[in-house]
Design an enzyme around this catalytic site. Sequence first.
Site, PDB file in Angstrom:
ATOM      1  N   GLY A  12       0.846  -1.202   0.000  1.00 43.20           N
ATOM      2  CA  GLY A  12       0.000   0.000   0.000  1.00 43.20           C
ATOM      3  C   GLY A  12       0.877   1.246   0.000  1.00 43.20           C
ATOM      4  O   GLY A  12       1.853   1.316   0.734  1.00 43.20           O
ATOM      5  N   ARG A  73       1.270  -5.137  -5.004  1.00 44.26           N
ATOM      6  CA  ARG A  73       1.548  -6.324  -4.184  1.00 44.26           C
ATOM      7  C   ARG A  73       1.720  -7.461  -5.166  1.00 44.26           C
ATOM      8  O   ARG A  73       0.907  -7.619  -6.071  1.00 44.26           O
ATOM      9  CB  ARG A  73       0.387  -6.597  -3.228  1.00 44.26           C
ATOM     10  CG  ARG A  73       0.177  -5.478  -2.221  1.00 44.26           C
ATOM     11  CD  ARG A  73      -0.821  -5.874  -1.146  1.00 44.26           C
ATOM     12  NE  ARG A  73      -0.922  -4.832  -0.127  1.00 44.26           N
ATOM     13  CZ  ARG A  73      -1.844  -3.876  -0.103  1.00 44.26           C
ATOM     14  NH1 ARG A  73      -2.776  -3.845  -1.051  1.00 44.26           N
ATOM     15  NH2 ARG A  73      -1.863  -2.972   0.841  1.00 44.26           N
ATOM     16  N   ASP A 104       5.613  -4.726   6.031  1.00 47.92           N
ATOM     17  CA  ASP A 104       6.354  -5.947   6.391  1.00 47.92           C
ATOM     18  C   ASP A 104       6.280  -7.048   5.329  1.00 47.92           C
ATOM     19  O   ASP A 104       7.194  -7.870   5.219  1.00 47.92           O
ATOM     20  CB  ASP A 104       5.987  -6.458   7.788  1.00 47.92           C
ATOM     21  CG  ASP A 104       4.513  -6.714   7.943  1.00 47.92           C
ATOM     22  OD1 ASP A 104       3.762  -6.526   6.961  1.00 47.92           O
ATOM     23  OD2 ASP A 104       4.100  -7.107   9.053  1.00 47.92           O
ATOM     24  N   THR A 126       4.270   2.791   5.503  1.00 53.31           N
ATOM     25  CA  THR A 126       2.887   2.318   5.619  1.00 53.31           C
ATOM     26  C   THR A 126       2.127   3.210   6.586  1.00 53.31           C
ATOM     27  O   THR A 126       2.690   3.622   7.614  1.00 53.31           O
ATOM     28  CB  THR A 126       2.803   0.853   6.109  1.00 53.31           C
ATOM     29  OG1 THR A 126       1.459   0.584   6.529  1.00 53.31           O
ATOM     30  CG2 THR A 126       3.726   0.558   7.281  1.00 53.31           C
ATOM     31  N   ASP A 128      -0.107   2.238   8.441  1.00 54.83           N
ATOM     32  CA  ASP A 128      -0.584   1.432   9.572  1.00 54.83           C
ATOM     33  C   ASP A 128       0.302   1.536  10.816  1.00 54.83           C
ATOM     34  O   ASP A 128      -0.127   1.172  11.913  1.00 54.83           O
ATOM     35  CB  ASP A 128      -0.684  -0.045   9.173  1.00 54.83           C
ATOM     36  CG  ASP A 128      -1.603  -0.266   7.986  1.00 54.83           C
ATOM     37  OD1 ASP A 128      -2.509   0.575   7.785  1.00 54.83           O
ATOM     38  OD2 ASP A 128      -1.423  -1.261   7.257  1.00 54.83           O
ATOM     39  N   ASP A 130       2.606  -0.359  11.697  1.00 54.24           N
ATOM     40  CA  ASP A 130       2.658  -1.683  12.330  1.00 54.24           C
ATOM     41  C   ASP A 130       4.004  -2.398  12.133  1.00 54.24           C
ATOM     42  O   ASP A 130       4.054  -3.604  12.014  1.00 54.24           O
ATOM     43  CB  ASP A 130       1.512  -2.558  11.780  1.00 54.24           C
ATOM     44  CG  ASP A 130       1.570  -2.704  10.270  1.00 54.24           C
ATOM     45  OD1 ASP A 130       2.370  -2.010   9.621  1.00 54.24           O
ATOM     46  OD2 ASP A 130       0.805  -3.527   9.729  1.00 54.24           O
ATOM     47  N   ARG A 172      -5.252  -1.991   8.944  1.00 47.16           N
ATOM     48  CA  ARG A 172      -5.171  -3.451   8.782  1.00 47.16           C
ATOM     49  C   ARG A 172      -5.411  -4.114  10.134  1.00 47.16           C
ATOM     50  O   ARG A 172      -6.428  -3.848  10.742  1.00 47.16           O
ATOM     51  CB  ARG A 172      -3.806  -3.831   8.202  1.00 47.16           C
ATOM     52  CG  ARG A 172      -3.832  -5.154   7.444  1.00 47.16           C
ATOM     53  CD  ARG A 172      -2.500  -5.480   6.856  1.00 47.16           C
ATOM     54  NE  ARG A 172      -2.165  -4.672   5.708  1.00 47.16           N
ATOM     55  CZ  ARG A 172      -2.537  -4.972   4.467  1.00 47.16           C
ATOM     56  NH1 ARG A 172      -3.234  -6.041   4.217  1.00 47.16           N
ATOM     57  NH2 ARG A 172      -2.226  -4.199   3.471  1.00 47.16           N
TER      58      ARG A 172
HETATM   59  O1  F6P Z   1      -1.513  -1.259   4.631  1.00 48.04           O
HETATM   60  C1  F6P Z   1      -2.125  -0.062   4.271  1.00 48.04           C
HETATM   61  C2  F6P Z   1      -3.595  -0.267   4.055  1.00 48.04           C
HETATM   62  O2  F6P Z   1      -4.160   0.979   3.672  1.00 48.04           O
HETATM   63  C3  F6P Z   1      -4.360  -0.841   5.237  1.00 48.04           C
HETATM   64  O3  F6P Z   1      -4.639   0.103   6.214  1.00 48.04           O
HETATM   65  C4  F6P Z   1      -5.570  -1.406   4.548  1.00 48.04           C
HETATM   66  O4  F6P Z   1      -6.098  -2.490   5.274  1.00 48.04           O
HETATM   67  C5  F6P Z   1      -5.023  -1.882   3.222  1.00 48.04           C
HETATM   68  O5  F6P Z   1      -3.820  -1.183   3.005  1.00 48.04           O
HETATM   69  C6  F6P Z   1      -5.952  -1.665   2.049  1.00 48.04           C
HETATM   70  O6  F6P Z   1      -5.365  -2.227   0.945  1.00 48.04           O
HETATM   71  P1  F6P Z   1      -5.873  -1.988  -0.553  1.00 48.04           P
HETATM   72  O7  F6P Z   1      -5.449  -0.616  -0.958  1.00 48.04           O
HETATM   73  O8  F6P Z   1      -5.204  -3.058  -1.330  1.00 48.04           O
HETATM   74  O9  F6P Z   1      -7.354  -2.106  -0.515  1.00 48.04           O
END
Ligand code: F6P
Length: 321
Positions: A12, A73, A104, A126, A128, A130, A172
């Site tokens: 992300g 990803r 991660d 990120t 998050d 995390d 997340r």
């Molecule tokens: O890891 C960053 C994040 O924005 C999380 O907070 C969320 O769960 C996820 O990515 C959403 O991913 P995507 O953009 O693939 O929907």
Amino acid sequence: MIKTIGVLTSGGDAPGMNAAIRAVVRAGCELGMKVYGINRGYNGLMENDMYEMHLRTVSDIINRGGTILYSARSDRFKTEEGMQAAIRVCRERGIDGLVVIGGDGSFRGARDLSLRGVPCVAIPGTIDNDIACCDRTIGYDTAMNTVVEMVDRIRDTTESHDRCAVVEVMGRGAGYLVLNAGIACGATSILMPEVPFDFERDVIERMKRTQRSNKVHFVIMVSEAIGGVDEMAKRIQKETGVESRATVLGHVQRGGSPTAADRILGSQMGYHAVQLLKDGIGNRVVATQKGEILDFDIFEALNMSKEIDLGLYKMSNEISI
Ligand code: F6P
């Protein structure tokens, strides 16, 4: 001696990634390195989708959200075939060091590539927050401020209509964003995955208690890991009589111009990563702890755990009433 490096963003996106890219390119050029910008994360690496970056390639990006290198990803990169394709491209291009900016999941790829002879330095990017070895990840501060700005807007209309707003926040599986933004927004209740909750006790009863002191509008903030904000809003309306609305903030939280803090952190981390690679040091994660920039072995970093500050949660419950 490392002469050619690549930089990619993976997972992300997060505001401040561009500041990190800029720092990697500028620090690399300053050391006389050739720097490749790799498009769309590990996909671009496997597909040889990259271009040489120069000092001016990264002009006017420090203020921009997203990532000029795009992000993705990659499932293919998790396979041995994908990994070998990436190594082949590194050999062809003469890339002898790689900077990976991401979360991660991206670090695991950097660890596996390092293991196979391509030294990688990972940078935590990120929203998050995390990453266990790191107090603050790139993008977290901006996302937190975005959530606060958005909830302030929701609060305006919530207040005008004597309503309750139930707001879902990203993160997340982690509650850093919802907890800290929740405190900054004065949320009556904060629900996050690290703290088991009882909806009746922690939301309904808290609202009723504040109603007794004449509070008539409310903000409840909920981690996306818990979800279910529509049902929560209906239940709150039924049990408290307060008209309620649910909002899922969604990807608005990932965009926007990075805050000064994220621009500075991205710059520091990008610069630090290149100083490591310059000396041939790979398999490291750049981190910040108590304001200092340091680095850890990726294996160790992936095995670390980070506690959420339960003192903050307790404080919020005591003052947001
Ligand atoms: O890891 C960053 C994040 O924005 C999380 O907070 C969320 O769960 C996820 O990515 C959403 O991913 P995507 O953009 O693939 O929907």
